[in-house]
Design a protein around this motif. Structure first.
Motif, PDB file in Angstrom:
ATOM      1  N   ASP A 324       0.823  -1.201   0.000  1.00 53.14           N
ATOM      2  CA  ASP A 324       0.000   0.000   0.000  1.00 53.14           C
ATOM      3  C   ASP A 324       0.861   1.255   0.000  1.00 53.14           C
ATOM      4  OD1 ASP A 324       0.808   0.382   2.747  1.00 53.14           O
ATOM      5  OD2 ASP A 324      -0.704  -1.114   3.287  1.00 53.14           O
ATOM      6  N   ALA A 325       0.167   2.390  -0.090  1.00 53.54           N
ATOM      7  CA  ALA A 325       0.812   3.700   0.001  1.00 53.54           C
ATOM      8  C   ALA A 325      -0.040   4.576   0.904  1.00 53.54           C
ATOM      9  CB  ALA A 325       0.947   4.336  -1.385  1.00 53.54           C
ATOM     10  N   TRP A 326       0.597   5.508   1.593  1.00 52.43           N
ATOM     11  CA  TRP A 326      -0.162   6.351   2.503  1.00 52.43           C
ATOM     12  C   TRP A 326       0.421   7.755   2.550  1.00 52.43           C
ATOM     13  CZ3 TRP A 326       2.808   8.168   6.535  1.00 52.43           C
ATOM     14  CH2 TRP A 326       3.933   7.427   6.904  1.00 52.43           C
ATOM     15  N   ILE A 327      -0.437   8.684   2.921  1.00 54.41           N
ATOM     16  CA  ILE A 327      -0.044  10.073   3.096  1.00 54.41           C
ATOM     17  C   ILE A 327      -0.547  10.547   4.452  1.00 54.41           C
ATOM     18  CG2 ILE A 327      -2.113  10.892   1.900  1.00 54.41           C
ATOM     19  CD1 ILE A 327      -0.489  13.309   0.952  1.00 54.41           C
ATOM     20  N   GLU A 328       0.254  11.349   5.124  1.00 53.84           N
ATOM     21  CA  GLU A 328      -0.121  11.875   6.430  1.00 53.84           C
ATOM     22  C   GLU A 328       0.193  13.365   6.451  1.00 53.84           C
ATOM     23  OE1 GLU A 328       0.336   9.856  10.562  1.00 53.84           O
ATOM     24  OE2 GLU A 328       2.140  11.084  10.259  1.00 53.84           O
ATOM     25  N   ILE A 329      -0.786  14.149   6.839  1.00 49.33           N
ATOM     26  CA  ILE A 329      -0.639  15.606   6.937  1.00 49.33           C
ATOM     27  C   ILE A 329      -0.899  15.996   8.387  1.00 49.33           C
ATOM     28  CG2 ILE A 329      -1.441  17.830   6.073  1.00 49.33           C
ATOM     29  CD1 ILE A 329      -2.515  16.349   3.608  1.00 49.33           C
ATOM     30  N   VAL A 330       0.102  16.617   9.010  1.00 51.53           N
ATOM     31  CA  VAL A 330       0.007  17.003  10.417  1.00 51.53           C
ATOM     32  C   VAL A 330       0.286  18.501  10.519  1.00 51.53           C
ATOM     33  CG1 VAL A 330       0.855  16.622  12.752  1.00 51.53           C
ATOM     34  CG2 VAL A 330       0.818  14.712  11.111  1.00 51.53           C
ATOM     35  N   ASN A 331      -0.590  19.193  11.215  1.00 52.51           N
ATOM     36  CA  ASN A 331      -0.371  20.627  11.437  1.00 52.51           C
ATOM     37  C   ASN A 331      -0.790  20.998  12.847  1.00 52.51           C
ATOM     38  OD1 ASN A 331      -3.200  20.361  10.009  1.00 52.51           O
ATOM     39  ND2 ASN A 331      -3.299  22.245  11.225  1.00 52.51           N
ATOM     40  N   ASP A 332      -0.181  22.086  13.363  1.00 49.97           N
ATOM     41  CA  ASP A 332      -0.590  22.591  14.671  1.00 49.97           C
ATOM     42  C   ASP A 332      -1.904  23.335  14.457  1.00 49.97           C
ATOM     43  OD1 ASP A 332       0.719  24.389  13.083  1.00 49.97           O
ATOM     44  OD2 ASP A 332       1.658  25.493  14.715  1.00 49.97           O
ATOM     45  N   ASP A 333      -2.952  22.805  15.036  1.00 47.72           N
ATOM     46  CA  ASP A 333      -4.313  23.254  14.731  1.00 47.72           C
ATOM     47  C   ASP A 333      -4.714  24.401  15.648  1.00 47.72           C
ATOM     48  OD1 ASP A 333      -7.655  21.962  15.008  1.00 47.72           O
ATOM     49  OD2 ASP A 333      -6.794  23.210  13.431  1.00 47.72           O
ATOM     50  N   LEU A 334      -4.442  25.641  15.230  1.00 47.53           N
ATOM     51  CA  LEU A 334      -4.917  26.821  15.944  1.00 47.53           C
ATOM     52  C   LEU A 334      -6.182  27.272  15.240  1.00 47.53           C
ATOM     53  CD1 LEU A 334      -1.502  28.643  16.375  1.00 47.53           C
ATOM     54  CD2 LEU A 334      -2.637  27.092  17.956  1.00 47.53           C
ATOM     55  N   ALA A 335      -7.328  26.833  15.746  1.00 43.99           N
ATOM     56  CA  ALA A 335      -8.589  27.020  15.028  1.00 43.99           C
ATOM     57  C   ALA A 335      -8.932  28.483  14.864  1.00 43.99           C
ATOM     58  CB  ALA A 335      -9.722  26.310  15.778  1.00 43.99           C
ATOM     59  N   VAL A 336      -9.578  28.795  13.732  1.00 44.11           N
ATOM     60  CA  VAL A 336     -10.038  30.148  13.460  1.00 44.11           C
ATOM     61  C   VAL A 336     -11.419  30.314  14.078  1.00 44.11           C
ATOM     62  CG1 VAL A 336     -10.664  31.789  11.671  1.00 44.11           C
ATOM     63  CG2 VAL A 336      -8.743  30.229  11.315  1.00 44.11           C
ATOM     64  N   GLY A 337     -11.594  31.341  14.930  1.00 43.70           N
ATOM     65  CA  GLY A 337     -12.893  31.628  15.505  1.00 43.70           C
ATOM     66  C   GLY A 337     -13.289  30.602  16.542  1.00 43.70           C
ATOM     67  N   VAL A 365      -8.831  10.453  10.898  1.00 41.82           N
ATOM     68  CA  VAL A 365      -8.624  11.822  11.374  1.00 41.82           C
ATOM     69  C   VAL A 365      -8.339  11.769  12.866  1.00 41.82           C
ATOM     70  CG1 VAL A 365      -9.697  14.063  11.747  1.00 41.82           C
ATOM     71  CG2 VAL A 365     -10.091  12.841   9.605  1.00 41.82           C
ATOM     72  N   ASP A 366      -7.298  12.458  13.286  1.00 42.87           N
ATOM     73  CA  ASP A 366      -6.962  12.573  14.702  1.00 42.87           C
ATOM     74  C   ASP A 366      -6.924  14.061  15.041  1.00 42.87           C
ATOM     75  OD1 ASP A 366      -6.126  12.302  17.288  1.00 42.87           O
ATOM     76  OD2 ASP A 366      -4.033  11.859  16.778  1.00 42.87           O
ATOM     77  N   HIS A 367      -7.939  14.530  15.770  1.00 42.45           N
ATOM     78  CA  HIS A 367      -8.067  15.954  16.078  1.00 42.45           C
ATOM     79  C   HIS A 367      -7.883  16.164  17.576  1.00 42.45           C
ATOM     80  CE1 HIS A 367     -10.479  19.944  15.462  1.00 42.45           C
ATOM     81  NE2 HIS A 367      -9.232  20.124  15.813  1.00 42.45           N
ATOM     82  N   GLN A 368      -6.761  16.785  17.940  1.00 41.45           N
ATOM     83  CA  GLN A 368      -6.470  17.128  19.323  1.00 41.45           C
ATOM     84  C   GLN A 368      -6.499  18.644  19.474  1.00 41.45           C
ATOM     85  OE1 GLN A 368      -2.757  15.237  20.373  1.00 41.45           O
ATOM     86  NE2 GLN A 368      -3.379  13.243  19.522  1.00 41.45           N
ATOM     87  N   PRO A 369      -6.496  19.158  20.712  1.00 39.20           N
ATOM     88  CA  PRO A 369      -6.595  20.604  20.904  1.00 39.20           C
ATOM     89  C   PRO A 369      -5.529  21.399  20.150  1.00 39.20           C
ATOM     90  CG  PRO A 369      -6.948  19.465  22.979  1.00 39.20           C
ATOM     91  CD  PRO A 369      -6.536  18.419  21.986  1.00 39.20           C
ATOM     92  N   ASP A 370      -4.317  20.892  20.035  1.00 38.03           N
ATOM     93  CA  ASP A 370      -3.257  21.648  19.378  1.00 38.03           C
ATOM     94  C   ASP A 370      -2.658  20.885  18.197  1.00 38.03           C
ATOM     95  OD1 ASP A 370      -2.177  19.665  20.850  1.00 38.03           O
ATOM     96  OD2 ASP A 370      -0.536  20.839  21.716  1.00 38.03           O
ATOM     97  N   LEU A 371      -3.374  19.895  17.690  1.00 39.42           N
ATOM     98  CA  LEU A 371      -2.830  19.089  16.602  1.00 39.42           C
ATOM     99  C   LEU A 371      -3.962  18.529  15.744  1.00 39.42           C
ATOM    100  CD1 LEU A 371      -0.153  17.700  15.531  1.00 39.42           C
ATOM    101  CD2 LEU A 371      -0.902  15.691  16.796  1.00 39.42           C
ATOM    102  N   PHE A 372      -3.741  18.547  14.435  1.00 47.31           N
ATOM    103  CA  PHE A 372      -4.707  17.934  13.519  1.00 47.31           C
ATOM    104  C   PHE A 372      -3.937  17.017  12.584  1.00 47.31           C
ATOM    105  CE2 PHE A 372      -7.439  17.507   9.847  1.00 47.31           C
ATOM    106  CZ  PHE A 372      -8.697  17.377  10.417  1.00 47.31           C
ATOM    107  N   ARG A 373      -4.351  15.739  12.551  1.00 50.23           N
ATOM    108  CA  ARG A 373      -3.660  14.747  11.734  1.00 50.23           C
ATOM    109  C   ARG A 373      -4.658  14.116  10.764  1.00 50.23           C
ATOM    110  NH1 ARG A 373       0.843  11.995  13.330  1.00 50.23           N
ATOM    111  NH2 ARG A 373       0.335  12.527  15.506  1.00 50.23           N
ATOM    112  N   LEU A 374      -4.309  14.174   9.487  1.00 48.38           N
ATOM    113  CA  LEU A 374      -5.123  13.565   8.435  1.00 48.38           C
ATOM    114  C   LEU A 374      -4.272  12.496   7.752  1.00 48.38           C
ATOM    115  CD1 LEU A 374      -7.706  13.558   6.665  1.00 48.38           C
ATOM    116  CD2 LEU A 374      -6.586  15.264   5.218  1.00 48.38           C
ATOM    117  N   ARG A 375      -4.800  11.279   7.700  1.00 43.97           N
ATOM    118  CA  ARG A 375      -4.024  10.164   7.148  1.00 43.97           C
ATOM    119  C   ARG A 375      -4.904   9.343   6.222  1.00 43.97           C
ATOM    120  NH1 ARG A 375       0.509   6.849   8.760  1.00 43.97           N
ATOM    121  NH2 ARG A 375       0.236   4.675   8.104  1.00 43.97           N
ATOM    122  N   ALA A 376      -4.385   9.067   5.041  1.00 42.88           N
ATOM    123  CA  ALA A 376      -5.092   8.227   4.069  1.00 42.88           C
ATOM    124  C   ALA A 376      -4.180   7.082   3.659  1.00 42.88           C
ATOM    125  CB  ALA A 376      -5.499   9.041   2.848  1.00 42.88           C
TER     126      ALA A 376
END
Length: 423
Positions: A324-337, A365-376
């Motif tokens: 298989d193949a996979w992609i993971e996008i992780v960012n520090d999730d400082l939400a708008v509004g 999807v892994d959504h934490q207070p200061d982290l958002f992780r999207l993995r396919a």
């Protein structure tokens, strides 16, 4: 503007076939009319007065009307009190005239034999059918005392009953098939609308977000750095051309995306938004469908970062294994509004989940207070999933040409369904 038909070609109205239900009803009417006409001719050969002839015609017409207008339509009321009342009326119409017309009427109970198979339950229907055949054999014996006539009448009643039953069911089945085809067509239209909306969101959402971001950047650079602003305008022009190409492909169906190009575009767009990007890509040549799904996930992930957060860092990782193949996008999730309503739906992530599932993959999807992780994660072997590929409705997939529209679910690492936010 003048419109004319090409000589030698007939219009569609002249060549169009009759609708199936109407054609089936025409065939059934012709057969029932022929059977009824045979019975009426037998009565005409008797030495009876005109009143008796008119009475026999009225009985035959009533039997025809019952068979065509009531039993020929599966209206769901055959086994109701009204349905049993109609059957009792038919019993009277096929048996009472025997007292007046004798042997000439022994062929008409075939209509009743077919009707009992339509109305009564299986065992009861066949027992009653047999009793009707036996009753006609007895009646023929009373009239002629000839065994060969008894056999002929029995076979005739069986044949007529089965023909009446089969043709009555045929008409109802043709109507059901016609309605099913109409439902399949409606499903195809709905599926095409869903595909159009999904592709429009996935292909154009990213481009429009990037254009908006870069225009804001150009506005800030106009006075400070004209050359850099000019370079950004060239990138905006290129993104606009890509968006135009995407818009054209939405109407035609599935579009292939280059994962490498999307990686370069993502780094450029995120850097322009003052987001530190780390891209770690390690893969060989991927199958086109796998590359397209991963590129679409990357697009949507970057679009969500630009729209729904004030991230300062973003890590993009792409890997390929043997299976298989996979992609993971992780960012520090400082939400708008304010926080998003967990009950609202995020169309972009749901679309990604559908695309991944179509080729046997998954989206988490892994959504934490200061982290958002999207993995396919998608498999490299797609033989079992080729029929589910996103495509315009009506192309081969399922045997009926209309693939089911899957509904995606987003799950976190703990297996819980993640509520979506609005895109």
């Amino acid at each position: 503007m003048n419109l004319s038909l090409t000589p030698g070609r007939s219009s569609s109205r002249e060549t169009a076939p009759l609708p199936a239900p109407r054609l089936a009803m025409g065939v059934v009417t012709a057969v029932f009319a022929s059977i009824s006409l045979i019975g009426f001719l037998h009565v005409m050969l008797l030495p009876v007065n005109p009143v008796a002839i008119a009475l026999s015609f009225a009985c035959i017409a009533a039997l025809m009307a019952m068979q065509l207008l009531w039993y020929g339509r599966d209206n769901g009321r055959l086994r109701t009190p009204l349905g049993y009342g109609v059957l009792a009326t038919q019993v009277a119409l096929v048996y009472l005239p025997i007292l007046a017309f004798g042997q000439a009427w022994v062929g008409m109970p075939g209509f009743l034999a077919g009707s009992v198979l339509l109305v009564l339950r299986a065992v009861t229907a066949w027992v009653t059918f047999s009793l009707i055949v036996a009753s006609m054999a007895v009646a023929q014996w009373i009239f002629t005392r000839a065994p060969i006539d008894m056999l002929y009448t029995s076979i005739s009643t069986v044949t007529t009953g089965l023909v009446v039953y089969g043709l009555s069911r045929l008409t109802a089945l043709v109507v059901e098939v016609q309605e099913s085809r109409a439902e399949i067509a409606r499903m195809a239209v709905l599926r095409e609308r869903l595909r159009f909306a999904r592709d429009l969101h996935d292909l154009l959402g990213y481009s429009l977000s990037a254009i908006s971001l870069k225009i804001e950047l150009v506005h800030r650079l106009m006075e400070k750095s004209p050359q850099e602003a000019s370079d950004q305008l060239l990138e905006i022009l290129e993104i606009s051309r890509v968006a135009l190409s995407d818009a054209r492909t939405v109407a035609s169906g599935y579009r292939e995306l280059s994962l490498e190009e999307e990686c370069r575009s993502a780094v450029s767009v995120l850097s322009a938004a003052d987001i530190q990007v780390r891209l770690d890509s390690d893969h060989l040549d991927l199958p086109v469908q796998v590359s397209t799904v991963l590129a679409t996930v990357l697009r949507e992930g970057v679009t969500n970062i630009l729209r729904h957060s004030k991230a300062k860092h973003c890590d993009i990782t792409i890997r390929q294994t043997h299976d298989d193949a996979w992609i993971e996008i992780v960012n520090d999730d400082l939400a708008v509004g304010p926080p998003r309503d967990p009950g609202s739906g995020r169309n972009g992530l749901r679309n990604l989940s559908v695309r991944a599932q179509e080729i046997g993959g998954s989206l988490t999807v892994d959504h934490q207070p200061d982290l958002f992780r999207l993995r396919a994660k998608v498999p490299l072997r797609l033989e079992r999933h080729q029929a589910s590929r996103s495509q315009p409705a009506g192309l081969p997939g399922d045997p009926d040409g209309v693939d089911a529209v899957p509904r995606g679910k987003l799950v976190d690492d703990g297996g819980q369904i993640v509520a979506d936010g609005t895109d």
